[in-house]
Write an enzyme that holds these catalytic residues in place. Structure first.
Site, PDB file in Angstrom:
ATOM      1  CG  HIS A 119      64.275  -2.339  31.745  1.00  0.00           C
ATOM      2  ND1 HIS A 119      64.193  -1.082  32.281  1.00  0.00           N
ATOM      3  CD2 HIS A 119      65.518  -2.579  32.652  1.00  0.00           C
ATOM      4  CE1 HIS A 119      65.377  -0.745  32.930  1.00  0.00           C
ATOM      5  NE2 HIS A 119      66.567  -1.763  32.846  1.00  0.00           N
ATOM      6  CD  GLU A 131      62.299   1.733  31.800  1.00  0.00           C
ATOM      7  OE1 GLU A 131      62.489   0.651  32.624  1.00  0.00           O
ATOM      8  OE2 GLU A 131      62.847   1.472  31.272  1.00  0.00           O
ATOM      9  NE  ARG A 158      68.362   2.148  35.907  1.00  0.00           N
ATOM     10  CZ  ARG A 158      68.759   0.548  35.627  1.00  0.00           C
ATOM     11  NH1 ARG A 158      68.899  -0.080  34.941  1.00  0.00           N
ATOM     12  NH2 ARG A 158      68.974   0.622  37.083  1.00  0.00           N
TER      13      ARG A 158
HETATM   14  C1  8YV Z   1      67.414  -4.682  36.746  1.00  0.00           C
HETATM   15  C2  8YV Z   1      68.881  -2.716  35.428  1.00  0.00           C
HETATM   16  O1  8YV Z   1      66.826  -6.444  36.626  1.00  0.00           O
HETATM   17  O2  8YV Z   1      70.290  -4.110  36.371  1.00  0.00           O
HETATM   18  C3  8YV Z   1      70.198  -3.568  36.082  1.00  0.00           C
HETATM   19  O3  8YV Z   1      70.284  -2.036  36.589  1.00  0.00           O
HETATM   20  O4  8YV Z   1      67.836  -2.678  34.733  1.00  0.00           O
HETATM   21  C4  8YV Z   1      67.734  -4.927  35.360  1.00  0.00           C
HETATM   22  O5  8YV Z   1      69.678  -5.623  34.691  1.00  0.00           O
HETATM   23  C5  8YV Z   1      66.104  -4.513  36.475  1.00  0.00           C
HETATM   24  O6  8YV Z   1      66.484  -2.897  37.048  1.00  0.00           O
HETATM   25  C6  8YV Z   1      65.652  -4.811  37.603  1.00  0.00           C
HETATM   26  O7  8YV Z   1      63.840  -5.051  37.662  1.00  0.00           O
END
Ligand code: 8YV
Length: 326
Positions: free
Chosen positions: A287, A268, A239
């Site tokens: 992302h 983001e 993150r």
């Molecule tokens: C998610 C992610 O798909 O899984 C997570 O924690 O950050 C990504 O894989 C995304 O956040 C959803 O849009």
């Protein structure tokens, strides 16, 4: 006549038709634009009947949300990360939180490897070099090997283990630091444990793979960048807010580290006028760690099944607060 449970679906992209049909066969579905808040968009009588929701980290699951959905029993995150959730508030309100671990490990690990190769071998600039015709005026500048170098993992979870196994294929020495020792990973020869400062000092590639929470927010900042080798690269696919982004920009501009590969940022989508967009020693991705057809399908299947299970009395596969179920 028994009324069917009502659920909320709020996703950035539509569920595959067959998965939506699985939900529609059991529940009444209320759709909410991704990122909208139910209290703003739905009348109280509709909100009162909602027992479950299928969301992504774009949706906050906090005290306000749970007060606006008084009948909520389960919130199913289509993601492994759950920094969008106030877990303490969920426990107070007896809301079960589900997520989608494991199914995305390989996809995220592949983006880590991709960012590492782009940084060490300057592949993004190399593409532009050829397309621009600069090659006709001379060779592309030499870059750096990664073989034999040290790959440092901040965080040894399920994704971290796959990353460790992946980079071992590049003959890299893998070290890790984690709140808890991972004896199994060490026994498997995936990585060796080092203290946190040693990790930053010795890594040629430092990969951040820890969850975002109050404890880890901005936990990698000027002090850590100051410890790193000036030839080292930083990779973040966890993150954005785990890094102190302002300190990172200073470190990149000041040559404290050689470069950064970022799949996640504090803001983001990243605006084009972000200083990160003008730094030549940064590789940016939108992302996309889990963003493959196959992985997002697997995540959606798991998130849908978690929601169905939780609302039909079956123990879900992946829970963040399983003590509520037990
Ligand atoms: C998610 C992610 O798909 O899984 C997570 O924690 O950050 C990504 O894989 C995304 O956040 C959803 O849009």
């Amino acid at each position: 006549m028994t009324t069917r449970p009502r659920i909320l679906v709020s996703l950035p992209v539509a569920l595959p038709g067959d998965l939506r049909a699985e939900l529609a066969a059991r529940f009444d579905i209320v759709d909410l634009p991704c990122g909208s808040r139910p209290a703003d968009a739905l009348p109280a009588d509709v909100r009162a009947g909602i027992q479950g929701q299928l969301i992504t980290p774009h949706s906050r699951v906090d005290q306000d949300l749970m007060q606006s959905l008084p009948g909520l029993r389960v919130s199913s995150n289509c993601s492994v990360g759950y920094d969008n959730v106030d877990v303490a508030a969920a426990n107070r309100h007896k809301v079960l939180i589900c997520n989608t671990p494991n199914v995305l490990n390989g996809a995220v690990a592949d983006v880590v490897v991709g960012l590492m190769l782009c940084l060490a071998r300057n592949l993004v600039a190399g593409d532009a070099f050829v397309r621009s015709g600069a090659w006709t005026r001379g060779p592309f500048p030499l870059t750096h090997d990664i073989r034999g170098k040290t790959f440092g993992l901040l965080g040894m979870g399920r994704i971290g283990r796959v990353v460790a196994r992946s980079v071992q294929a590049f003959d890299m020495k893998v070290t890790y630091h984690n709140r808890r020792r991972d004896d199994e990973a060490e026994t498997l020869g995936l990585a060796s444990y080092v203290d946190r400062d040693t990790l930053f000092r010795e890594a040629d590639v430092l990969c951040v793979l820890i969850p975002l929470n109050a404890e880890t927010r901005h936990c990698v900042g000027a002090r850590e960048f100051g410890m790193m080798k000036p030839t080292a690269y930083l990779i973040n696919t966890a993150r954005g807010a785990v890094l102190d982004e302002a300190a990172l920009i200073d470190a990149l501009r000041g040559g404290k580290i050689a470069g950064a590969g970022l799949d996640v940022m504090e803001t983001e989508p990243l605006p084009a006028d972000s200083p990160l967009c003008s730094l030549p020693n940064v590789v940016l991705q939108a992302h996309v760690g889990s963003a493959t057809h196959e992985t997002r399908r697997a995540m959606s299947e798991l998130a849908v099944q978690n929601l169905i299970d939780a609302l039909t009395g079956v123990r879900p596969t992946a829970m963040v607060n399983p003590e509520l179920w037990d």
